[in-house]
Write an enzyme that holds these catalytic residues in place. Structure first.
Site, PDB file in Angstrom:
ATOM      1  N   ASP A 141     -29.200  84.424 -33.949  1.00 40.72           N
ATOM      2  CA  ASP A 141     -28.309  83.992 -35.024  1.00 40.72           C
ATOM      3  C   ASP A 141     -28.327  85.030 -36.142  1.00 40.72           C
ATOM      4  OD1 ASP A 141     -26.900  82.126 -36.976  1.00 40.72           O
ATOM      5  OD2 ASP A 141     -27.208  80.764 -35.293  1.00 40.72           O
ATOM      6  N   HIS A 215     -26.641  80.560 -41.917  1.00 39.28           N
ATOM      7  CA  HIS A 215     -26.373  79.935 -40.616  1.00 39.28           C
ATOM      8  C   HIS A 215     -27.600  79.956 -39.705  1.00 39.28           C
ATOM      9  CE1 HIS A 215     -24.426  79.418 -36.650  1.00 39.28           C
ATOM     10  NE2 HIS A 215     -23.422  78.848 -37.310  1.00 39.28           N
ATOM     11  N   SER A 539     -22.147  74.928 -33.475  1.00 38.66           N
ATOM     12  CA  SER A 539     -23.344  75.682 -33.877  1.00 38.66           C
ATOM     13  C   SER A 539     -24.480  74.748 -34.246  1.00 38.66           C
ATOM     14  CB  SER A 539     -23.025  76.574 -35.090  1.00 38.66           C
ATOM     15  OG  SER A 539     -22.357  77.741 -34.699  1.00 38.66           O
TER      16      SER A 539
END
Length: 763
Positions: A141, A215, A539
Site C-alpha cells: 500500500d 491509505h 480497499s
C-alpha cells in the site's frame, strides 16, 4: 509464444532494431522469466543483465536502463525500453512475457463485532486474541504511520518469529530502531518504477515507508492492528482482524496529485522481497479497471506467492455497479467485494417554525443552524456543480443548501459538496434515491436524505430556519450487510467459468488509523488532521478478509492458500441480520454471486468449515494451458518438477474451485469437484441439497459422501441440462453439503445459450 527458431533471427534484422532506443519513446517494461533458477541472487542478477545487454550497445547502458532485478522468489527484471527492444526480448529464448509497467491505483471498530469477532471475555479469551500470534501479514500500500496506536507493541508480545528475514529500511523520518517493534516488524519501500515514469518524488512525500496518504495506515491497521481506543462517532475499541499478528509494510504507492499511484514494476519488486522475507498473507488493496490481465505484476506475483504457501487477498475494485468490472480475478487469489455493516449515523434536521423533523445520514459532531437556501440562486438550473455556478458571486454563508442528485444528469455528492464549500455554505442537504443515502466525511457538514423527505423539505419556504443536530451512532437499526453500489461486479473478464469476486466483507464507513499528514477528505483546502478516519471502498473490505485469513492460517498452519480460501467461501452467509436476502445499494434486488461471490464472510464458521476444496497447482496449470501458455513456459513458472498440459483440454469450470460457474451451457454438461474432510471427526456423512438455477436441471452424484479414516477425499459430479431457450442471461443456484452441523455451500452460476428446447434431459 517464443519458439526455437524465433530466438535466432538473422543478424541483419536484429541489428537494425537493437540500437534505436534513443530515437523512440521509452517506457518501463517488465520482462518475466518464471521462478528463480539460481539459489544465488547475484547469479540471477547477472543472468538478467546478459538478457538486457542483448538490446543495448553495452553492459553499462543495460545496467543504467535496469530498474529492478527480481531475483529472490521469482525471476525477471524491469527496465526502461522502447517498443522495438521489448519486441526483441519477447522473442528471446527463456522469456515468458514482456509487458509495460502500468500504474495501479489504491482502490475499524464495529466491523469485527458485526462479523462475530467480539472482545467479550465472558466466555473466555476472545477468539481474535487466541490466534494469529506468529502469522505475518504483508501489506502492499502507501506505507504506514508507525506512531499510530494500532502498531504499538502490546504487553506480552513474544519475540519476532525466527523465520522472519525481513527488515525495516531506514529513510525519511523512519528510524528502524525507533519506529519498528515486535508488532511492526517490517517496513520497506519501492520507488524506482514510479520515478522512471514520473520523475523525482514530490517534496511532500517521504522517501521511506512512512505514509503521507493515510491509505496504507488504514488498511494495515484494519488487517492486523493492535487494540486501541477511539472516541467520537463510531468510537470504541479499534483493532485489526488479527490483532496479535505481525505487520510488514511494503510501500509501493506514492502520492500523485493528492491520490495514490502504484507502478507495477514496484509491486512485483515487493512480491519478490515479501516472499523472501517470509510473510504468510499478502493484503493488496490495489488494482486497475477491467479488463484484467494475467500478464501483470499482481497476477504473476500472486501466482508465485500461492506456490510458496502464501495467501494473497486483493480488492475487487470500485467500478460498480456495472457487470464485468471486477479486477484481480486470478483463480489462485481472493478478490473481495464491499458491503455495509449494521452501524448507521442518523442525523435529525429540525424545522424551527413548526418542529417538523427529517432524518438522514451524516457524520456531524457539532450541531448546525442556518436558513434553507434555493440552489438556483447560486447554480444554473439548480444543479450543484462548480461548472454550473452562476456569475453573481454570492456567498452562501449562514445558508443550508438543498441539492437533488436527480437535477440534470445525476449530480455526484462529492461535486455538490465541493461546490457548496466554495460558496461558503454552512451545510448541505443532499437528496438521493431511497437506497443510496450513506454517511460520509466531508469538508462541510453534509446530510444525505432520501427523495421522499427531500421533496417534502423542498416544499418549505426558502429562508426557513433549520437546525441540524449532531449525528448519533446507531447499531442494528438498518439492514446489513448491503452490497455497496461502488463495489465491482462479476463475471470475470478473463474467464467467466470461475466466479469473481470471491466474497464480500465490510467496506463502507470503516474506522481505522490514519496518517496525520493526510487530511480526512480529498477536498482541496481541507487542512484538518486526524489520527483516525472513516473510509469506504473495496480497499477497506480487502484487509478485513486478510485479517481473517491470518486467523485461519494461525489455527490451521498446514492448510494451503486454496484450503483457506475454500473455508472462507463455503461458510459465507447470504442473509442479512434479519434473515432476509442480502440487499444491493441503489437497487431493490437481492444480491447475487456477481455482487458478493459466495456471500458475506463469517470468520467464526471459517475456522471450522468441515470440508474444503483444495485447488491444486495442476488445476492452475490447466487454466494457464487454456489461456495459451505453453508447457515450456509453465515449466519455467511452476516450482513442481513435472508440468504438462492435458492431452484433452480441461474446461475452466473443472478447476476445483469452491464455486461452480458454467458460462455457456448449450447441452448436457458434467462438472466435477473434489472435497476433503478437515473436520474433527474422521468419519462423517454429508448429504447434498440443491437449489437449481431457473431453466436448468441439476443432478449431483453421489448424493451422499461417506468419509472415513481411510477415505478423506471424495470426488462428486454435477450434471446440468438446459431446459429453456435463452441467450445471454445468467441464473443462479447452489449446492450445499451438510452433516447436520457444517453447511458447505457452493454457488452455482449458469448461463444457458440455446436456440431450441433440448430433446432429452437429465433425470
Amino acid at each position: 509464444m517464443a519458439t526455437g527458431f524465433q530466438c535466432f533471427w538473422s543478424l541483419s534484422l536484429t541489428l537494425s532494431l537493437y540500437f534505436i532506443h534513443s530515437t523512440s519513446s521509452s517506457h518501463v517494461y517488465i520482462v518475466y522469466l518464471g521462478h528463480a533458477n539460481y539459489t544465488d541472487p547475484l547469479l540471477t542478477y547477472e543472468h538478467h543483465v546478459r538478457h538486457l545487454t542483448s538490446v543495448f550497445h553495452s553492459k553499462e547502458e543495460a545496467k543504467e536502463a535496469l530498474v529492478y532485478s527480481y531475483k529472490h522468489s521469482l525471476s525477471g527484471f524491469a527496465a526502461t525500453l522502447n517498443a522495438s527492444q521489448a519486441a526483441i526480448l519477447t522473442n528471446t529464448r527463456g522469456v515468458i512475457s514482456v509487458f509495460k509497467s502500468r500504474m495501479m491505483k489504491l482502490c475499524t471498530t464495529r466491523s469485527w463485532d458485526f462479523m462475530g469477532l467480539t472482545l467479550d471475555y465472558s466466555g473466555g479469551t476472545p477468539l481474535q486474541l487466541c490466534h494469529g500470534e506468529d502469522v505475518i501479514v504483508g501489506v502492499f500500500d502507501s506505507g504506514v504511520w508507525p506512531e499510530s496506536a494500532s502498531f504499538h507493541e502490546e504487553p506480552g508480545t513474544p519475540p519476532v518469529p525466527k523465520r522472519w528475514k525481513g527488515t525495516c529500511s531506514r529513510g525519511d523520518n523512519l528510524d528502524p530502531k525507533k519506529h519498528c517493534n515486535r508488532k511492526l516488524i517490517g517496513a520497506k519501500y519501492f520507488k524506482s518504477g514510479f520515478e522512471r515514469s514520473y520523475g523525482k518524488m514530490d517534496k511532500t512525500e517521504y522517501i521511506s515507508a512512512r505514509d503521507v496518504l493515510g491509505h496504507g495506515t488504514h488498511t494495515a491497521s484494519t488487517a492486523a492492528g493492535s487494540r486501541a481506543c477511539t472516541a467520537g462517532l463510531g468510537g470504541g475499541v479499534a483493532r485489526g482482524g488479527a490483532p496479535r499478528a505481525r505487520v510488514a509494510v511494503y510501500k509501493v504507492c506514492w502520492s500523485l496529485g493528492g491520490s495514490g499511484a502504484c507502478a507495477e514494476a514496484d509491486v512485483l519488486a515487493a512480491f519478490d522481497e515479501a516472499l523472501r522475507d517470509g510473510v504468510d498473507v499478502i493484503s493488496a488493496s490495489i488494482g486497475r479497471r477491467a479488463p484484467a490481465r494475467l500478464g501483470s505484476a499482481a497476477g504473476l506475483g500472486s501466482f508465485h506467492a500461492v506456490q510458496m504457501g502464501v495467501s494473497v487477498v486483493f480488492a475487487a475494485g470500485n467500478a460498480g455497479p456495472d457487470l464485468s468490472t471486477v479486477d484481480n480475478v486470478f483463480p489462485w487469489s481472493i478478490s473481495v467485494a464491499a458491503s455495509t455493516i449494521d452501524r448507521s449515523f442518523p442525523t435529525e434536521i429540525l424545522v424551527d417554525d413548526d418542529g417538523a423533523s427529517f432524518v438522514g445520514e451524516a457524520l456531524i459532531e457539532k450541531g448546525v443552524r442556518g436558513a434553507l437556501a434555493r440552489t438556483r440562486d447560486f447554480f444554473y438550473n439548480g444543479i450543484c456543480d462548480m461548472d454550473n455556478r452562476n456569475l453573481t458571486g454570492r456567498s452562501a454563508s449562514g445558508l443550508i443548501l438543498l441539492c437533488f442528485s436527480s437535477d440534470g444528469s445525476e449530480t455526484l455528492s462529492v461535486k455538490a459538496e465541493y461546490a457548496a464549500s466554495l460558496i461558503n455554505a454552512t451545510a448541505l442537504i443532499f437528496v438521493q434515491p431511497m437506497t443510496r443515502p450513506v454517511a460520509a466525511l466531508s469538508i462541510i457538514p453534509v446530510v444525505r436524505i432520501d427523495l421522499i423527505q427531500g421533496t417534502n423539505l423542498g416544499k418549505l419556504n426558502y429562508g426557513t430556519k433549520l437546525h441540524i443536530r449532531p449525528s448519533e451512532t446507531a447499531l442494528k437499526r438498518s439492514s446489513a450487510p448491503v452490497v455497496a453500489a461502488f463495489s465491482s461486479r462479476g463475471p470475470s473478464s478473463i474467464s467467466p467459468d470461475f466466479l469473481k469476486p470471491d466474497i464480500s466483507a465490510p467496506g463502507v464507513n470503516i474506522l481505522a488509523s490514519w496518517s496525520p499528514k493526510a487530511p480526512p477528505t480529498i477536498f482541496p483546502g481541507d487542512n484538518r488532521t486526524t489520527k483516525w478516519n472513516m473510509l469506504s471502498g473495496t480497499s477497506m473490505s480487502c484487509p478485513h478478509v486478510s485479517g481473517v485469513v491470518a486467523l485461519v492460517k494461525s489455527a490451521h498452519p498446514l492448510w494451503s492458500p486454496a484450503a483457506i480460501r475454500s473455508a472462507l467461501l463455503t461458510t459465507a452467509h447470504n442473509t442479512d441480520i434479519y434473515g432476509d436476502g442480502i440487499a444491493v445499494e441503489a437497487s431493490e434486488k437481492s444480491a447475487d454471486p456477481f455482487d458478493i461471490g459466495s456471500g458475506h464472510i463469517d470468520p467464526l464458521k471459517a475456522l471450522d468449515p468441515g470440508l474444503i476444496y483444495d485447488t491444486t497447482t495442476q488445476d492452475y496449470v490447466n487454466f494457464l494451458c487454456n489461456m495459451g501458455f505453453s508447457e515450456a513456459q509453465l515449466q519455467a513458472m511452476v516450482i513442481c518438477p513435472q508440468v504438462r498440459c492435458p492431452d484433452q483440454p480441461e474446461p475452466n469450470w473443472n478447476i476445483n474451485y469452491p464455486s461452480i460457474s458454467v458460462s455457456d451451457l448449450r447441452c448436457v454438461t458434467t462438472v466435477k469437484r473434489t472435497l476433503k474432510n478437515v473436520g474433527h471427526l474422521k468419519t462423517a456423512v454429508y448429504y447434498v441439497s440443491v437449489v437449481k438455477p431457473h431453466g436448468v436441471e441439476v443432478v449431483v452424484w453421489p448424493r451422499v459422501l461417506l468419509f472415513s479414516p481411510f477415505k478423506q477425499e471424495i470426488t462428486y459430479r454435477v450434471t446440468m441440462s438446459p431446459l429453456k431457450i435463452s441467450h445471454g442471461r445468467y441464473d443462479f443456484g447452489s449446492i450445499t453439503w451438510s452433516d447436520g452441523f457444517h453447511h458447505v455451500r457452493s454457488p452455482l452460476v449458469v448461463q444457458v445459450n440455446t436456440n431450441e428446447l433440448p430433446t432429452t434431459s437429465v433425470i
